[in-house]
Design an enzyme around this catalytic site. Structure first.
Site, PDB file in Angstrom:
ATOM      1  N   GLY A 190      -7.638  22.280  23.165  1.00  0.00           N
ATOM      2  CA  GLY A 190      -7.650  23.732  23.340  1.00  0.00           C
ATOM      3  C   GLY A 190      -8.904  24.278  23.977  1.00  0.00           C
ATOM      4  N   GLY A 191      -9.260  25.487  23.580  1.00  0.00           N
ATOM      5  CA  GLY A 191     -10.431  26.148  24.162  1.00  0.00           C
ATOM      6  C   GLY A 191     -11.717  25.734  23.469  1.00  0.00           C
ATOM      7  N   GLN A 200       0.781  -1.242   0.000  1.00  0.00           N
ATOM      8  CA  GLN A 200       0.000   0.000   0.000  1.00  0.00           C
ATOM      9  C   GLN A 200       0.813   1.293   0.000  1.00  0.00           C
ATOM     10  OE1 GLN A 200      -3.415   2.366   2.595  1.00  0.00           O
ATOM     11  NE2 GLN A 200      -3.114   0.226   3.035  1.00  0.00           N
ATOM     12  N   SER A 201       1.869   1.355   0.839  1.00  0.00           N
ATOM     13  CA  SER A 201       2.528   2.657   1.030  1.00  0.00           C
ATOM     14  C   SER A 201       3.122   3.184  -0.273  1.00  0.00           C
ATOM     15  CB  SER A 201       3.617   2.539   2.102  1.00  0.00           C
ATOM     16  OG  SER A 201       4.629   1.637   1.666  1.00  0.00           O
ATOM     17  N   ASP A 260       0.519   3.670   6.079  1.00  0.00           N
ATOM     18  CA  ASP A 260       0.755   3.325   4.673  1.00  0.00           C
ATOM     19  C   ASP A 260       0.475   4.507   3.741  1.00  0.00           C
ATOM     20  OD1 ASP A 260       1.654   0.754   5.049  1.00  0.00           O
ATOM     21  OD2 ASP A 260      -0.303  -0.164   4.859  1.00  0.00           O
ATOM     22  N   GLU A 282       1.393  -1.377   8.279  1.00  0.00           N
ATOM     23  CA  GLU A 282       0.599  -0.258   8.799  1.00  0.00           C
ATOM     24  C   GLU A 282       0.568  -0.129  10.332  1.00  0.00           C
ATOM     25  OE1 GLU A 282      -1.580   2.190   7.223  1.00  0.00           O
ATOM     26  OE2 GLU A 282      -1.680   2.839   9.289  1.00  0.00           O
TER      27      GLU A 282
HETATM   28  C1  LIG Z   1       6.004  -4.699   3.142  1.00  0.00           C
HETATM   29  C2  LIG Z   1       7.058  -5.727   3.506  1.00  0.00           C
HETATM   30  C3  LIG Z   1       6.946  -6.080   5.003  1.00  0.00           C
HETATM   31  C4  LIG Z   1       6.803  -6.970   2.656  1.00  0.00           C
HETATM   32  O1  LIG Z   1       7.807  -7.913   2.856  1.00  0.00           O
HETATM   33  P1  LIG Z   1       7.979  -9.164   1.859  1.00  0.00           P
HETATM   34  O2  LIG Z   1       6.643  -9.585   1.345  1.00  0.00           O
HETATM   35  O3  LIG Z   1       8.774 -10.190   2.541  1.00  0.00           O
HETATM   36  O4  LIG Z   1       8.707  -8.538   0.572  1.00  0.00           O
HETATM   37  P2  LIG Z   1      10.194  -7.949   0.428  1.00  0.00           P
HETATM   38  O5  LIG Z   1      10.125  -6.481   0.312  1.00  0.00           O
HETATM   39  O6  LIG Z   1      11.089  -8.510   1.486  1.00  0.00           O
HETATM   40  O7  LIG Z   1      10.634  -8.552  -0.988  1.00  0.00           O
HETATM   41  C5  LIG Z   1      10.713  -9.950  -1.154  1.00  0.00           C
HETATM   42  C6  LIG Z   1      11.702 -10.366  -2.220  1.00  0.00           C
HETATM   43  O8  LIG Z   1      11.085 -10.197  -3.497  1.00  0.00           O
HETATM   44  C7  LIG Z   1      12.085  -9.780  -4.411  1.00  0.00           C
HETATM   45  N1  LIG Z   1      11.438  -9.180  -5.571  1.00  0.00           N
HETATM   46  C8  LIG Z   1      10.528  -8.204  -5.606  1.00  0.00           C
HETATM   47  N2  LIG Z   1      10.182  -7.921  -6.872  1.00  0.00           N
HETATM   48  C9  LIG Z   1      10.896  -8.750  -7.663  1.00  0.00           C
HETATM   49  C10 LIG Z   1      10.966  -8.949  -9.068  1.00  0.00           C
HETATM   50  N3  LIG Z   1      10.241  -8.244  -9.911  1.00  0.00           N
HETATM   51  N4  LIG Z   1      11.810  -9.904  -9.519  1.00  0.00           N
HETATM   52  C11 LIG Z   1      12.558 -10.655  -8.693  1.00  0.00           C
HETATM   53  N5  LIG Z   1      12.538 -10.500  -7.352  1.00  0.00           N
HETATM   54  C12 LIG Z   1      11.701  -9.567  -6.841  1.00  0.00           C
HETATM   55  C13 LIG Z   1      12.898  -8.810  -3.583  1.00  0.00           C
HETATM   56  O9  LIG Z   1      14.129  -8.567  -4.186  1.00  0.00           O
HETATM   57  C14 LIG Z   1      13.017  -9.578  -2.277  1.00  0.00           C
HETATM   58  O10 LIG Z   1      14.048 -10.540  -2.389  1.00  0.00           O
HETATM   59  P3  LIG Z   1      15.182 -10.787  -1.233  1.00  0.00           P
HETATM   60  O11 LIG Z   1      14.430 -11.021   0.030  1.00  0.00           O
HETATM   61  O12 LIG Z   1      15.886 -11.985  -1.749  1.00  0.00           O
HETATM   62  O13 LIG Z   1      16.031  -9.589  -1.162  1.00  0.00           O
HETATM   63  C15 LIG Z   1       8.469  -5.178   3.191  1.00  0.00           C
HETATM   64  O14 LIG Z   1       8.585  -4.997   1.814  1.00  0.00           O
HETATM   65  C16 LIG Z   1       8.784  -3.874   3.899  1.00  0.00           C
HETATM   66  O15 LIG Z   1       9.062  -3.827   5.092  1.00  0.00           O
HETATM   67  N6  LIG Z   1       8.767  -2.755   3.149  1.00  0.00           N
HETATM   68  C17 LIG Z   1       9.107  -1.460   3.652  1.00  0.00           C
HETATM   69  C18 LIG Z   1       8.008  -0.893   4.506  1.00  0.00           C
HETATM   70  C19 LIG Z   1       6.696  -0.812   3.809  1.00  0.00           C
HETATM   71  O16 LIG Z   1       6.540  -0.235   2.761  1.00  0.00           O
HETATM   72  N7  LIG Z   1       5.683  -1.358   4.490  1.00  0.00           N
HETATM   73  C20 LIG Z   1       4.317  -1.088   4.139  1.00  0.00           C
HETATM   74  C21 LIG Z   1       3.729  -1.993   3.231  1.00  0.00           C
HETATM   75  S1  LIG Z   1       2.104  -1.386   2.917  1.00  0.00           S
END
Ligand SMILES: CC(C)(COP(=O)(O)OP(=O)(O)OC[C@H]1O[C@@H](n2cnc3c(N)ncnc32)[C@H](O)[C@@H]1OP(=O)(O)O)[C@@H](O)C(=O)NCCC(=O)NCCS
Length: 415
Positions: free
Chosen positions: A247-248, A17-18, A168, A139
């Site tokens: 506040g007020g 989402q974010s 997000d 979130e």
């Molecule tokens: C949201 C979140 C928790 C999801 O985690 P997740 O589902 O495990 O996904 P990740 O971001 O770790 O990515 C998973 C893997 O997919 C891979 N990937 C994503 N797109 C890809 C593509 N097109 N081709 C190949 N690999 C891909 C990434 O490189 C990653 O690989 P790695 O773990 O080997 O480095 C995490 O991305 C995060 O903390 N993001 C930052 C904060 C954020 O935006 N949170 C809010 C979400 S609404």
């Protein structure tokens, strides 16, 4: 009419989402947003909370309007090469992978700058540098660590998260501002830069007044506008203030006619000082207008609970919409508690494009929230979200790949 961000190309490497909420805003302002997704899978939200089997979820469609979708395995050598071409040809790259994921893929900030020194690289992470910088975040983690949960809810209950996605979509908004600001600076410097919006920081920014209150509390030991003032139960940190406004201008949520059966038959009522006399007249308490026990905001603060209980005796005799009509004639600030159902069918929100009906080839018509930011010189038309990989061939051709190149990459599962 032209669009504010026409000509800006965004490599949208976001999911959930974010990040998508940020790039959707950029697309609504006219940027060409190319969403890069994993072949065969795509953004995880395509399959989350599905209401129609096999069809992109509302979660996905409502966060990815006006974009193009390309599928690319960026861990495959050929896929990496395509991503490099995209980096060279885009002005902005937005990503919200877990910390370190982009580096592990081989796309460090140094490498991205080598490919395109003007690139603006915008990232959402859960936290900025510090003890939690390597953590994955969703979130509610951001709401809890950014000061929202500890200050939301009632004093005698647990911390609460809010229904608004401030972690997000709130962070997406912050990031979008960072992106356009960096683009503006790049016009002068000719250089890109990194933009980071940590979710904790974005939530804290939205909880700014609670950090104000922490310092007031530490200095004076009390805060007169909080419900705790009348019963004297302050600790050493900002307490949960229920539905109080500050506040007020104290406010509270009051029952309206029908509250027994309708969980949203309530109104938010603000006893703004300037309209104290009309409030007293409406609720039949004319004697409170000049009574020194009630006449000033200061005198009323310790009695807010009983004052709101008395006002509620009046609001319970009116529906929330009747109360709204009566109170607004006297400029008394108030707001009916609108259910999602009432909002979905509110004609004025449809008229302004804040709620829009969109047609999707697989799911048919659905409602979404349109662009809440209105630019008079850059109108927003909300178009449907792309199907997975719908624009892969089109975008690759624009990057200079021939039909044979594309077929070979497809055979290799790079796209
Ligand atoms: C949201 C979140 C928790 C999801 O985690 P997740 O589902 O495990 O996904 P990740 O971001 O770790 O990515 C998973 C893997 O997919 C891979 N990937 C994503 N797109 C890809 C593509 N097109 N081709 C190949 N690999 C891909 C990434 O490189 C990653 O690989 P790695 O773990 O080997 O480095 C995490 O991305 C995060 O903390 N993001 C930052 C904060 C954020 O935006 N949170 C809010 C979400 S609404």
């Amino acid at each position: 009419m032209s669009k504010a961000l026409e000509g800006v190309r965004v490599l949208d490497f976001t999911h959930v989402q974010s990040g998508p909420s940020c790039t959707q805003l950029l697309a609504w302002f006219g940027a060409d947003v190319i969403k890069v997704e994993r072949p065969g899978v795509g953004d995880a939200t395509r399959a989350q909370l599905r209401d129609i089997p096999g069809v992109d979820s509302l979660y996905f469609t409502m966060l990815n309007h006006n974009k193009r979708s390309v599928t690319l395995d960026t861990k495959n050598q050929k896929g990496k090469e395509v991503l490099e071409r995209l980096i060279k040809q885009c002005d902005v790259m937005v990503e919200n992978f877990a910390p370190g994921a982009l580096d592990r893929m081989g796309f460090t900030w140094e490498r991205i700058q080598e490919l395109n020194p003007k690139m603006v690289l915008a990232s959402v992470k859960g936290f900025g540098p510090g003890p939690y910088e390597d953590c994955k975040v969703y979130e509610n983690v951001a709401q809890c660590t950014g000061g929202s949960a500890s200050t939301t809810g009632f004093d005698d209950g647990p911390p609460m998260v809010t229904g608004a996605q401030i972690g997000d979509s709130g962070t997406g908004l912050h990031l979008a501002l960072g992106v356009v600001t960096a683009l503006y600076q790049a016009k002068v410097t000719g250089k890109g830069q990194k933009v980071l919006a940590p979710m904790q920081d974005a939530v804290l920014n939205l909880c700014r007044v609670k950090l104000r209150d922490q310092q007031r509390l530490e200095r004076t030991g009390t805060m007169k506008e909080y419900p705790q003032y009348s019963n004297g139960k302050f600790g050493d940190t900002v307490p949960r203030a229920g539905n109080a406004s500050g506040g007020g201008q104290p406010g509270w949520i009051l029952k309206c006619k029908g509250w027994e059966a309708d969980s949203n038959a309530y109104i938010y009522f603000i006893t703004q000082a300037a309209v104290w006399a009309p409030i007293c007249k409406i609720i039949g308490k004319d004697e409170w207008i000049d009574d020194p026990e009630y006449a000033t905001p200061e005198a009323r603060l310790p009695k807010l609970e009983s004052i709101f209980a008395t006002i509620e005796e009046w609001t319970k005799t009116k529906t929330k919409f009747e109360a709204m009509d009566i109170l607004n004639k006297f400029d008394i600030p108030c707001g009916p508690i609108l259910s999602m159902k009432e909002i979905a069918y509110e004609p004025s929100l449809r008229a302004t494009g804040t709620i829009v009906e969109v047609d999707h080839p697989e799911r048919g018509k659905y409602l979404t929230v349109g662009n809440p930011i209105k630019l008079s010189g850059s109108p927003t038309e909300v178009t449907r979200s792309p199907l997975l990989g719908e624009h892969t061939d089109e975008v690759l051709a624009q990057l200079g790949y021939s039909a044979e190149d594309i077929a070979a990459m497809r055979a290799e599962k790079a796209i």
